[in-house]
Design an enzyme around this catalytic site. Structure first.
Site, PDB file in Angstrom:
ATOM      1  N   GLU A 101       0.848  -1.193   0.000  1.00  0.00           N
ATOM      2  CA  GLU A 101       0.000   0.000   0.000  1.00  0.00           C
ATOM      3  C   GLU A 101       0.886   1.246   0.000  1.00  0.00           C
ATOM      4  O   GLU A 101       1.945   1.269   0.621  1.00  0.00           O
ATOM      5  CB  GLU A 101      -0.888  -0.006   1.247  1.00  0.00           C
ATOM      6  N   LYS A 149     -10.486   0.348  -2.291  1.00  0.00           N
ATOM      7  CA  LYS A 149     -10.502  -0.108  -0.896  1.00  0.00           C
ATOM      8  C   LYS A 149     -11.865   0.132  -0.254  1.00  0.00           C
ATOM      9  O   LYS A 149     -12.358   1.264  -0.208  1.00  0.00           O
ATOM     10  CB  LYS A 149      -9.408   0.639  -0.122  1.00  0.00           C
ATOM     11  N   CYS A 204      -4.889  -3.706   3.027  1.00  0.00           N
ATOM     12  CA  CYS A 204      -4.592  -3.366   4.425  1.00  0.00           C
ATOM     13  C   CYS A 204      -5.753  -3.606   5.396  1.00  0.00           C
ATOM     14  O   CYS A 204      -5.989  -4.738   5.797  1.00  0.00           O
ATOM     15  CB  CYS A 204      -4.090  -1.917   4.497  1.00  0.00           C
TER      16      CYS A 204
END
Length: 268
Positions: free
Chosen positions: A41, A109, A151
């Site tokens: 990321e 995301k 993440c």
């Protein structure tokens, strides 16, 4: 092909985008012959405003396409901030490029990191910079099916179960996991996602202290469908972590321990 060679790239990215991309290229060009490479990321910029990377998103995407061609592999990288026409915030996108340099997928995301952490930053508010995504994304390579995450998504098992129901047998997690949360949760979460979904997990993390004081955990990992850590990076600094993914062994695990067929609650 029943075996794939995978690499996860661990970085300690700073605010100089050109230097960050050059560092990545130096690292990975020593690892030719890989089939899948995963960048962490914020690989292009970490420790400064993500709007700076958003302004150079086209340049960064062109670099990703070029790197995929040079390596002749599937390249997964993100989050990269992609500007939105109607919102001042960006999309935190994980991009996938084919070995011929074609962009084949973009996953935004879904779960944004709005949380308090007992580190030097204290509080993280990703929703102030990013628009939450809403669509899980799967990439078919012809040999394997790759489910994408970024993440904080790692803490939401329903996303991964959805991807596996769609056919994923490899799960990728580019991350910038904080040192505080990483010490407690990084490995247990990665191994849990691998075990419960009987998937390979490729997790590329940031590692070290970044220009704004943020500390990331490192320990990038490749985990087997049995939950075995096949390869692991150090706690700080750049590294390339490589392991072989045996898809026949994975099929055997799923056959001998058919958990995915035994589940009773199928709505999640």
């Amino acid at each position: 092909m029943s075996r794939l060679r995978a690499a996860v790239v661990q970085l300690c990215s700073g605010v100089d985008i050109t230097a960050n991309l050059a560092d990545i290229e130096c690292l990975v060009m020593d690892h030719r012959g890989i089939d899948i490479a995963v960048l962490p990321e914020c690989f292009a910029l970490l420790g400064g405003p993500q709007s700076v990377a958003a302004e150079k998103a086209d340049k960064i995407m062109a670099w990703m396409a070029s790197l995929a061609r040079k390596l002749g592999c599937w390249l997964v990288g993100g989050a990269l901030p992609i500007p939105d026409d109607k919102d001042p915030r960006s999309h935190a996108a994980c991009l996938v490029y084919s070995p011929d340099g074609e962009k084949v997928a973009s996953y935004n995301k879904i779960h944004l990191f709005d949380a308090e952490v007992s580190d030097s930053m204290g509080s993280y508010q990703e929703s102030s910079e990013f628009i939450p995504g809403h669509r899980p994304t799967l990439v078919e390579t012809g040999v394997a099916s790759i489910g994408l995450s970024i993440c904080y998504d790692l803490r939401f098992p329903e996303l991964f179960r959805h991807l596996v129901r769609q056919g994923a047998n490899i799960l990728t997690t580019p991350a910038a996991f904080t040192r505080v949360t990483g010490v407690a949760h990084w490995e247990p979460l990665l191994r849990a996602r691998a075990i419960e979904n009987q998937c390979f997990v490729l997790a590329a993390n940031q590692a070290g202290i970044h220009p704004d004081g943020r500390q990331t955990h490192g320990h990038s990992m490749i985990v087997s469908p049995w939950g075995t850590v096949l390869a692991e990076g150090p706690g700080e600094g750049a590294a390339v972590v490589v392991a072989e993914l045996d898809l026949e062994e994975q099929a055997g695990i799923r056959q001998r321990m058919p958990c995915l067929h035994h589940r009773k609650l199928r709505g999640g």
